[in-house]
Structure formats: structure tokens, C-alpha cells
Design a protein around this motif. Sequence first.
Motif, mmCIF file in Angstrom:
data_model
loop_
_atom_site.group_PDB
_atom_site.id
_atom_site.type_symbol
_atom_site.label_atom_id
_atom_site.label_comp_id
_atom_site.label_asym_id
_atom_site.label_seq_id
_atom_site.Cartn_x
_atom_site.Cartn_y
_atom_site.Cartn_z
ATOM 1 N N LEU A 157 -2.340 13.486 0.775
ATOM 2 C CA LEU A 157 -1.732 12.167 0.730
ATOM 3 C C LEU A 157 -2.271 11.436 -0.492
ATOM 4 C CD1 LEU A 157 0.339 11.215 2.770
ATOM 5 C CD2 LEU A 157 -1.421 9.894 3.910
ATOM 6 N N LEU A 158 -1.353 10.811 -1.210
ATOM 7 C CA LEU A 158 -1.722 9.994 -2.367
ATOM 8 C C LEU A 158 -1.692 8.539 -1.933
ATOM 9 C CD1 LEU A 158 -2.041 9.418 -5.490
ATOM 10 C CD2 LEU A 158 0.464 9.447 -5.575
ATOM 11 N N TYR A 159 -2.828 7.867 -2.089
ATOM 12 C CA TYR A 159 -2.937 6.453 -1.720
ATOM 13 C C TYR A 159 -3.050 5.610 -2.986
ATOM 14 C CZ TYR A 159 -4.434 8.051 2.981
ATOM 15 O OH TYR A 159 -4.522 8.635 4.221
ATOM 16 N N VAL A 160 -2.152 4.660 -3.164
ATOM 17 C CA VAL A 160 -2.292 3.705 -4.266
ATOM 18 C C VAL A 160 -2.343 2.319 -3.636
ATOM 19 C CG1 VAL A 160 -1.357 2.849 -6.445
ATOM 20 C CG2 VAL A 160 -0.943 5.234 -5.777
ATOM 21 N N SER A 161 -3.465 1.637 -3.846
ATOM 22 C CA SER A 161 -3.713 0.391 -3.110
ATOM 23 C C SER A 161 -4.048 -0.779 -4.019
ATOM 24 C CB SER A 161 -4.879 0.607 -2.137
ATOM 25 O OG SER A 161 -5.183 -0.575 -1.425
ATOM 26 N N GLN A 162 -3.699 -1.948 -3.531
ATOM 27 C CA GLN A 162 -4.205 -3.175 -4.143
ATOM 28 C C GLN A 162 -5.661 -3.349 -3.744
ATOM 29 O OE1 GLN A 162 -1.065 -5.716 -2.172
ATOM 30 N NE2 GLN A 162 -1.587 -6.949 -3.940
ATOM 31 N N GLU A 163 -6.413 -4.093 -4.538
ATOM 32 C CA GLU A 163 -7.790 -4.398 -4.149
ATOM 33 C C GLU A 163 -7.768 -5.173 -2.823
ATOM 34 O OE1 GLU A 163 -9.043 -6.567 -7.645
ATOM 35 O OE2 GLU A 163 -8.200 -8.450 -6.921
ATOM 36 N N GLY A 164 -8.785 -4.935 -2.000
ATOM 37 C CA GLY A 164 -8.921 -5.700 -0.759
ATOM 38 C C GLY A 164 -8.158 -5.175 0.441
ATOM 39 N N ASN A 165 -7.264 -4.209 0.250
ATOM 40 C CA ASN A 165 -6.530 -3.665 1.407
ATOM 41 C C ASN A 165 -7.471 -2.902 2.336
ATOM 42 O OD1 ASN A 165 -4.153 -4.635 0.363
ATOM 43 N ND2 ASN A 165 -3.258 -2.633 -0.086
ATOM 44 N N VAL A 166 -7.129 -2.910 3.632
ATOM 45 C CA VAL A 166 -7.955 -2.227 4.631
ATOM 46 C C VAL A 166 -7.095 -1.306 5.501
ATOM 47 C CG1 VAL A 166 -9.311 -2.582 6.749
ATOM 48 C CG2 VAL A 166 -9.733 -4.026 4.751
ATOM 49 N N TYR A 208 0.866 -1.182 0.000
ATOM 50 C CA TYR A 208 0.000 0.000 0.000
ATOM 51 C C TYR A 208 0.903 1.233 0.000
ATOM 52 C CZ TYR A 208 -4.458 2.392 1.096
ATOM 53 O OH TYR A 208 -5.597 3.162 1.057
ATOM 54 N N MET A 209 0.848 2.002 -1.085
ATOM 55 C CA MET A 209 1.647 3.224 -1.156
ATOM 56 C C MET A 209 0.865 4.380 -0.542
ATOM 57 S SD MET A 209 3.310 4.942 -4.517
ATOM 58 C CE MET A 209 2.782 6.611 -4.730
ATOM 59 N N GLN A 210 1.506 5.116 0.352
ATOM 60 C CA GLN A 210 0.872 6.271 0.996
ATOM 61 C C GLN A 210 1.911 7.383 1.009
ATOM 62 O OE1 GLN A 210 -0.977 5.082 4.725
ATOM 63 N NE2 GLN A 210 -1.943 3.304 3.788
ATOM 64 N N GLN A 211 1.848 8.219 -0.001
ATOM 65 C CA GLN A 211 2.910 9.190 -0.241
ATOM 66 C C GLN A 211 2.354 10.609 -0.319
ATOM 67 O OE1 GLN A 211 6.257 9.094 -0.415
ATOM 68 N NE2 GLN A 211 6.186 11.271 -0.895
ATOM 69 N N SER A 212 3.005 11.485 0.413
ATOM 70 C CA SER A 212 2.605 12.886 0.395
ATOM 71 C C SER A 212 2.885 13.464 -0.992
ATOM 72 C CB SER A 212 3.442 13.605 1.452
ATOM 73 O OG SER A 212 2.757 14.695 1.922
ATOM 74 N N LEU A 213 1.927 14.219 -1.535
ATOM 75 C CA LEU A 213 2.156 14.856 -2.837
ATOM 76 C C LEU A 213 2.980 16.125 -2.601
ATOM 77 C CD1 LEU A 213 -1.247 14.556 -4.729
ATOM 78 C CD2 LEU A 213 0.928 13.507 -5.373
ATOM 79 N N THR A 214 4.179 16.137 -3.136
ATOM 80 C CA THR A 214 5.056 17.307 -2.999
ATOM 81 C C THR A 214 5.538 17.691 -4.393
ATOM 82 O OG1 THR A 214 7.074 16.005 -2.853
ATOM 83 C CG2 THR A 214 5.925 16.471 -0.781
ATOM 84 N N THR A 267 -6.810 0.794 -6.448
ATOM 85 C CA THR A 267 -7.481 2.070 -6.183
ATOM 86 C C THR A 267 -6.449 3.191 -6.031
ATOM 87 O OG1 THR A 267 -7.457 1.838 -3.766
ATOM 88 C CG2 THR A 267 -9.355 0.911 -4.919
ATOM 89 N N ILE A 268 -6.889 4.387 -6.380
ATOM 90 C CA ILE A 268 -6.087 5.595 -6.137
ATOM 91 C C ILE A 268 -7.003 6.631 -5.477
ATOM 92 C CG2 ILE A 268 -4.706 7.464 -7.153
ATOM 93 C CD1 ILE A 268 -3.994 5.669 -9.488
ATOM 94 N N THR A 269 -6.496 7.245 -4.404
ATOM 95 C CA THR A 269 -7.229 8.304 -3.707
ATOM 96 C C THR A 269 -6.261 9.452 -3.422
ATOM 97 O OG1 THR A 269 -8.384 6.537 -2.490
ATOM 98 C CG2 THR A 269 -8.736 8.785 -1.703
ATOM 99 N N VAL A 270 -6.773 10.669 -3.430
ATOM 100 C CA VAL A 270 -5.998 11.814 -2.929
ATOM 101 C C VAL A 270 -6.841 12.452 -1.831
ATOM 102 C CG1 VAL A 270 -5.012 14.082 -3.436
ATOM 103 C CG2 VAL A 270 -4.927 12.280 -5.167
#
Length: 337
Positions: A175-184, A134-140, A279-282
Motif C-alpha cells: 500500500l502506498l500512503y501519501v499523507s498531509q502532515e498531522g493526519n492520524v 489521505y491517499m491510500q492506494q495499492s501499488l499495481t 509523508t509517503i510510506t510504502v
Amino acid sequence: MASTSNEEKKPWDSSNLRKYCLNFGEVPRFHFDDPRVDECIRSNKPVIILGTNLVKPAVEKWNLGYMEQNMGAALNTVYFSKSHKFKYFDENKMLGRSNPKGVQFTPPIRKEDMLIGDFIRTMRDWKQGEERLYMQQSLTSAVGTNIVQDFVNFNWKWISSKQKLHKWGKLTSNLLYVSQEGNVTPCHYDEQENFFAQVLGYKRCILFPPDQFQCMYPHPVHHPHDRQSMVDMDKPDHVRFPKFKEAKGVEAVIGPGEVLYIPIYWWHHVESLMRMGPTITVNFWYKAGPTVIQYPLKDHQKVSIMRNIEKMVLEVLRDPNEVGPLLRNVVLGRFED
Ligand code: OGA
Ligand code: ZN
């Protein structure tokens, strides 16, 4: 029979959702120009906001291939977990003043700095049974120019008008979230207001209001899992956490272009739907506005008071193991009727 015209067909069904022992109400969905959006925000209630175009350039372009091509050469924070759960912990609380004895704590996830290419390749090649990512990276500004351009083209006009109207403080991070399906991301609360903008794929968010503190059993404030519920939603320990059964939550499934308002101090659990792709979320985290003291106090203000009491008691006792017993002695048998 033909479905009614205004009932949009959902691309997901209950088989894409994880199963829990609780039932949930529904977070309302309103178009951005519906006055009920501001009513919800004003009264600290979650709401799904449609048609904002908040992250339109991202919704139109961002997918794994585009991120791989355009994120640039900077390193990104990636968490690895042996289960589907990614329970956040605060490294600063693992050792140090708040934990002088180094209370035993084994991080449930590990962190690695990765190049975007390595992350995406590992995610694409992933097989059942391997560690999840699960990538959780600040957008800079360290992200590539195309991503920066997309970011500049977000609908800042709309979001700034909300910030102003509701007297929020400054935008602290995206925060930019890039996730595999099913992650919690297990149930926790944050100390900021949040516009959670879905870019790719579908996420389900289960929310509980701040007045349900007693049902959620947060870890102590000094613990690395501060702000996280001790209850494992997959397998709640009803003996240790008997009131969890009484928790009353609401749920929202959001897809590309939809924005969920997660009010400050609201508990939230987030899952990327199963078998529906990555999934991708900001998110957009804003400082709370200036504190308005009006009685009765709001539930989230009481949570903040409880946090401060806990912090002060630890400050003077210095030993986290003494905090619980002292607070128990303050109340036990003394405040009944
Ligand atoms: C948040 C949050 C978790 C996720 O934005 O506050 O908890 O998995 N996100 O998206
Ligand atoms: Zn959160």
C-alpha cells in the motif's frame, strides 16, 4: 556543550508529536545486519531497521512533484476526513449477512477516486478548516513506468531473505500512503506481518502488543470498524474503557529510509508528524507463516481464536445484537476461581 557524536540530531521534537494521556516506551533501532533484528522478528516484537535500502529508489526520488509526474492516469483511492483522524471501515460489513438489520453506521470518512494531479493540487491548496486528505492506494502495474521501475529496484533480496528466514507466507500487497502532515490512522491491528517503509517525511507509530486486547476494546468482529479500537486516543472515555489507562505501548518515529517491523496482530496508531510536511510510506504485507501449535499458545493466536469464536456465534445466532449477551452469559460468574 557539543552533542555526543553517535547521538544523531533529530529533525523533530516533542512539539511535532500529538499529546496523549499515556507514556510510551521506545521501539529499539538496529542496523539491518545486527542479529537482534531477527531476534525481534522471531519473537514478534516491533523493531526499527536501519540501512536496509529496502525502498532506496523511492527515498531518493519520490516527492509530491515526482508522484504527480509519474503516477500515471489511473485513479487512486483518497480518503477525506473532517478531523485529523482517518478511522478505517469495512464497506462489506456495512450491510449484508454480518449486519442483516443494517445496524446504524455513519462512515467517519469518505472515499473518492482521484487522479494523482487532482489529489496533489488539492493537498497543496489545502487550508486549515477544510477536509483533510489521505491517499491510500495499492501499488499495481497500473502506476506509471518510472514508478514501476523504482518498485522493481527495491531491495527484494533483503526483504525476501527475511520472508524466508521467518517462514512468512506470500507478499499480499504494497500500500502506498501519501499523507498531509498531522493526519492520524487510529489504533487498529492487521492480520498480516508488515514491513512499513518510510519514504518521505516522518511518521510516529504507537504500538501495543496483542495481549492487551482487554485494554484496547476492539469493535465487534461483525462491525464495520472490526480490528479498530473503540477508544478515541485524543479523548479516552475512561468510564466506558477503564482499562485503557493500563495499556502499555511503545513508540517509534521513523524517517526516510527507515523500516518499522509491525508484527501481526500488534495494535498500531500512526501519525504523520505535525508541521513537518507531507509523508509517503510504502508497506509490505505478508501472510503469516504456517501455524505452529506449541503450548502455551502465542498471544496473537489467542486473539485469532477469539475472533473465530465471535464469528461462529454470529453465524449460528444470525443477529449481531445477540452475540454479546450470549458470550456474557457463558462467562458471567462462572469462572471466578
Ligand atoms: C499499516 C497502517 C497506516 C498509516 O501499514 O498497517 O496501518 O497511516 N498504516 O500509515
Ligand atoms: Zn495497519
